[in-house]
Design a protein around this motif. Structure first.
Motif, PDB file in Angstrom:
ATOM      1  N   ALA A  68       0.832  -1.206   0.000  1.00  0.00           N
ATOM      2  CA  ALA A  68       0.000   0.000   0.000  1.00  0.00           C
ATOM      3  C   ALA A  68       0.863   1.249   0.000  1.00  0.00           C
ATOM      4  CB  ALA A  68      -0.918  -0.008   1.222  1.00  0.00           C
ATOM      5  N   GLU A  69       1.953   1.211   0.777  1.00  0.00           N
ATOM      6  CA  GLU A  69       2.839   2.372   0.821  1.00  0.00           C
ATOM      7  C   GLU A  69       3.477   2.621  -0.539  1.00  0.00           C
ATOM      8  OE1 GLU A  69       5.577   1.554   3.914  1.00  0.00           O
ATOM      9  OE2 GLU A  69       4.215   2.163   5.541  1.00  0.00           O
ATOM     10  N   LYS A  70       3.836   1.545  -1.243  1.00  0.00           N
ATOM     11  CA  LYS A  70       4.430   1.704  -2.571  1.00  0.00           C
ATOM     12  C   LYS A  70       3.446   2.340  -3.534  1.00  0.00           C
ATOM     13  CE  LYS A  70       7.888  -1.991  -2.417  1.00  0.00           C
ATOM     14  NZ  LYS A  70       8.325  -3.276  -3.003  1.00  0.00           N
ATOM     15  N   LYS A  71       2.145   1.893  -3.471  1.00  0.00           N
ATOM     16  CA  LYS A  71       1.135   2.474  -4.354  1.00  0.00           C
ATOM     17  C   LYS A  71       0.963   3.958  -4.061  1.00  0.00           C
ATOM     18  CE  LYS A  71      -1.512  -1.768  -5.103  1.00  0.00           C
ATOM     19  NZ  LYS A  71      -2.818  -2.448  -4.921  1.00  0.00           N
ATOM     20  N   VAL A  72       0.935   4.312  -2.770  1.00  0.00           N
ATOM     21  CA  VAL A  72       0.800   5.715  -2.401  1.00  0.00           C
ATOM     22  C   VAL A  72       1.996   6.517  -2.886  1.00  0.00           C
ATOM     23  CG1 VAL A  72       0.680   7.306  -0.448  1.00  0.00           C
ATOM     24  CG2 VAL A  72      -0.676   5.210  -0.428  1.00  0.00           C
ATOM     25  N   ASP A  73       3.183   5.931  -2.738  1.00  0.00           N
ATOM     26  CA  ASP A  73       4.393   6.629  -3.179  1.00  0.00           C
ATOM     27  C   ASP A  73       4.369   6.866  -4.685  1.00  0.00           C
ATOM     28  OD1 ASP A  73       5.258   6.652  -0.613  1.00  0.00           O
ATOM     29  OD2 ASP A  73       6.587   4.919  -0.807  1.00  0.00           O
ATOM     30  N   VAL A  74       3.916   5.884  -5.470  1.00  0.00           N
ATOM     31  CA  VAL A  74       3.876   6.030  -6.928  1.00  0.00           C
ATOM     32  C   VAL A  74       2.879   7.121  -7.320  1.00  0.00           C
ATOM     33  CG1 VAL A  74       3.207   4.886  -9.066  1.00  0.00           C
ATOM     34  CG2 VAL A  74       4.609   3.684  -7.394  1.00  0.00           C
ATOM     35  N   ALA A  75       1.690   7.119  -6.692  1.00  0.00           N
ATOM     36  CA  ALA A  75       0.685   8.145  -7.008  1.00  0.00           C
ATOM     37  C   ALA A  75       1.188   9.535  -6.643  1.00  0.00           C
ATOM     38  CB  ALA A  75      -0.618   7.844  -6.263  1.00  0.00           C
ATOM     39  N   ALA A  76       1.826   9.639  -5.482  1.00  0.00           N
ATOM     40  CA  ALA A  76       2.353  10.940  -5.064  1.00  0.00           C
ATOM     41  C   ALA A  76       3.458  11.403  -5.999  1.00  0.00           C
ATOM     42  CB  ALA A  76       2.876  10.849  -3.629  1.00  0.00           C
ATOM     43  N   LEU A  77       4.305  10.471  -6.450  1.00  0.00           N
ATOM     44  CA  LEU A  77       5.381  10.825  -7.365  1.00  0.00           C
ATOM     45  C   LEU A  77       4.839  11.286  -8.710  1.00  0.00           C
ATOM     46  CD1 LEU A  77       8.398  10.956  -7.957  1.00  0.00           C
ATOM     47  CD2 LEU A  77       8.326   8.544  -8.603  1.00  0.00           C
ATOM     48  N   GLN A  78       3.817  10.590  -9.225  1.00  0.00           N
ATOM     49  CA  GLN A  78       3.215  10.995 -10.501  1.00  0.00           C
ATOM     50  C   GLN A  78       2.583  12.376 -10.394  1.00  0.00           C
ATOM     51  OE1 GLN A  78       0.533   7.736 -11.275  1.00  0.00           O
ATOM     52  NE2 GLN A  78       2.077   6.540 -12.371  1.00  0.00           N
ATOM     53  N   ASN A  79       1.887  12.641  -9.296  1.00  0.00           N
ATOM     54  CA  ASN A  79       1.273  13.950  -9.104  1.00  0.00           C
ATOM     55  C   ASN A  79       2.328  15.042  -8.993  1.00  0.00           C
ATOM     56  OD1 ASN A  79      -1.121  15.665  -8.458  1.00  0.00           O
ATOM     57  ND2 ASN A  79      -0.071  15.879  -6.514  1.00  0.00           N
ATOM     58  N   ALA A  80       3.428  14.739  -8.292  1.00  0.00           N
ATOM     59  CA  ALA A  80       4.513  15.726  -8.155  1.00  0.00           C
ATOM     60  C   ALA A  80       5.153  16.019  -9.509  1.00  0.00           C
ATOM     61  CB  ALA A  80       5.560  15.212  -7.167  1.00  0.00           C
ATOM     62  N   LEU A  81       5.330  14.983 -10.335  1.00  0.00           N
ATOM     63  CA  LEU A  81       5.910  15.183 -11.661  1.00  0.00           C
ATOM     64  C   LEU A  81       4.997  16.040 -12.528  1.00  0.00           C
ATOM     65  CD1 LEU A  81       7.328  11.614 -12.413  1.00  0.00           C
ATOM     66  CD2 LEU A  81       8.641  13.682 -11.900  1.00  0.00           C
ATOM     67  N   LEU A  82       3.673  15.808 -12.441  1.00  0.00           N
ATOM     68  CA  LEU A  82       2.727  16.599 -13.215  1.00  0.00           C
ATOM     69  C   LEU A  82       2.768  18.066 -12.785  1.00  0.00           C
ATOM     70  CD1 LEU A  82       0.407  16.890 -15.218  1.00  0.00           C
ATOM     71  CD2 LEU A  82      -1.169  16.211 -13.400  1.00  0.00           C
TER      72      LEU A  82
END
Length: 320
Positions: A68-82
């Protein structure tokens, strides 16, 4: 007297038995019999010992938590990149605008300017994407039924069953030609309106065209470059025409709007130059990759020019 004698015999037999047992264990240990018996007992008791240990150990949810933490990290990273990409585009335009204003100021240093309210401003009208492939029969019938109760004719309510359909129309001052954007990126323009819905022509459509300007990177920062006409190819990309070979063009240049419906307005993003070659006609042949894939969009904005009510009312105030 007799009882004392019996007690002494019992102690003597106990001491003798203890000595015999000690000697027997000593002899057995010398021949590894005790060690073998101890290992056998350990092996017999191990399954039960392991079951008890497993039952008493707390159930670990570490793998699930870690996933779950990995999924949250990926979503947060994608949002930060956008967000970083949007900020980069804004800074790019701001840098180019400041450089242009600096050149203009240097040429007209003797001219004084008077600050005041602008006559026009632009708003982004939020709209939900109803369909990516035209208006379905069921949705069309729902709109017609609702309009009939309001005394509206069918032609005022529905649009052609092709292209992107959004849930804003003439009732919210949507007009043909207004740009439609996702964030700051243009995805198309309004080409047909009804009372409550409108149809959008995508930038990749063969019939799409818009005035654009390149922003190129120079050693001292971003600068506005050549202006041209952006056209859809019908194959998922765009091309730019009308730029002579004497202008500087290179792969990686950013493409922004030069105007909105013939009005100088906010700079919106179209995409990036992915191919640039000289053509035989003395112009560049330029291929542009759109900045956004419209296939997965659920919400867009219609960019609308509006008159500044405050300035209009002020100009209409009767003179004393």
């Amino acid at each position: 007297m007799r009882s004392d004698t019996q007690h002494r015999w019992r102690l003597l037999w106990s001491s003798g038995g203890l000595c015999l047992l000690t000697m027997a264990l000593w002899v057995a240990d010398g021949s590894q019999l005790v060690t073998s018996a101890r290992m056998t007992a350990h092996n017999l008791l191990s399954p039960g010992r392991m079951v008890v240990a497993a039952m008493s150990a707390p159930v670990s949810s570490a793998p699930a938590v870690e996933s779950a933490e990995k999924k949250v990290d990926v979503a947060a990273l994608q949002n930060a990149l956008l967000q970083n990409e949007l900020q980069r585009r804004q800074l790019l335009i701001q840098n180019a605008r400041l450089a242009n204003e600096l050149r203009t100021t240097q040429q007209t240093v003797s001219v004084q300017s008077v600050n005041g309210d602008q006559l026009l401003h632009f708003r982004a009208l939020r709209a939900r994407v109803l369909s990516h492939a035209g208006l379905s029969n069921s949705l069309s019938q729902m709109i017609v039924d609702a309009g009939a109760s309001s005394g509206l004719r069918r032609m005022e309510l529905v649009v052609d069953s092709s292209g992107l359909v959004i849930d804003q129309g003439r009732s919210t001052e949507v007009e043909n030609g207004q740009k439609v954007a996702a964030g700051m990126t243009v995805i198309g323009r309004i080409i047909q309106t009804a009372q409550w819905i409108s149809r959008v022509q995508l930038v990749t459509d063969k019939e799409f065209s818009a005035a654009i300007q390149l922003v190129r990177m120079a050693p001292h920062g971003a600068l506005f470059g050549a202006e041209g006409l952006l056209e859809g190819t019908g194959e998922g990309t765009c091309r730019i025409t009308g730029i002579p070979y004497t202008e500087a063009v290179s792969v990686g240049d950013e493409v922004f709007s030069a105007e909105l419906n013939g009005i100088n307005g906010p700079r919106l993003y179209y995409g990036k130059v992915v191919q640039a070659q000289f053509s035989s006609g003395g112009q560049w042949t330029i291929t542009v990759e759109p900045g956004t894939d419209s296939a997965n969009l659920t919400e867009v904005s219609v960019i609308q020019p509006l008159l500044n009510d405050r300035r209009v009312q002020f100009s209409q105030r009767p003179s004393e």
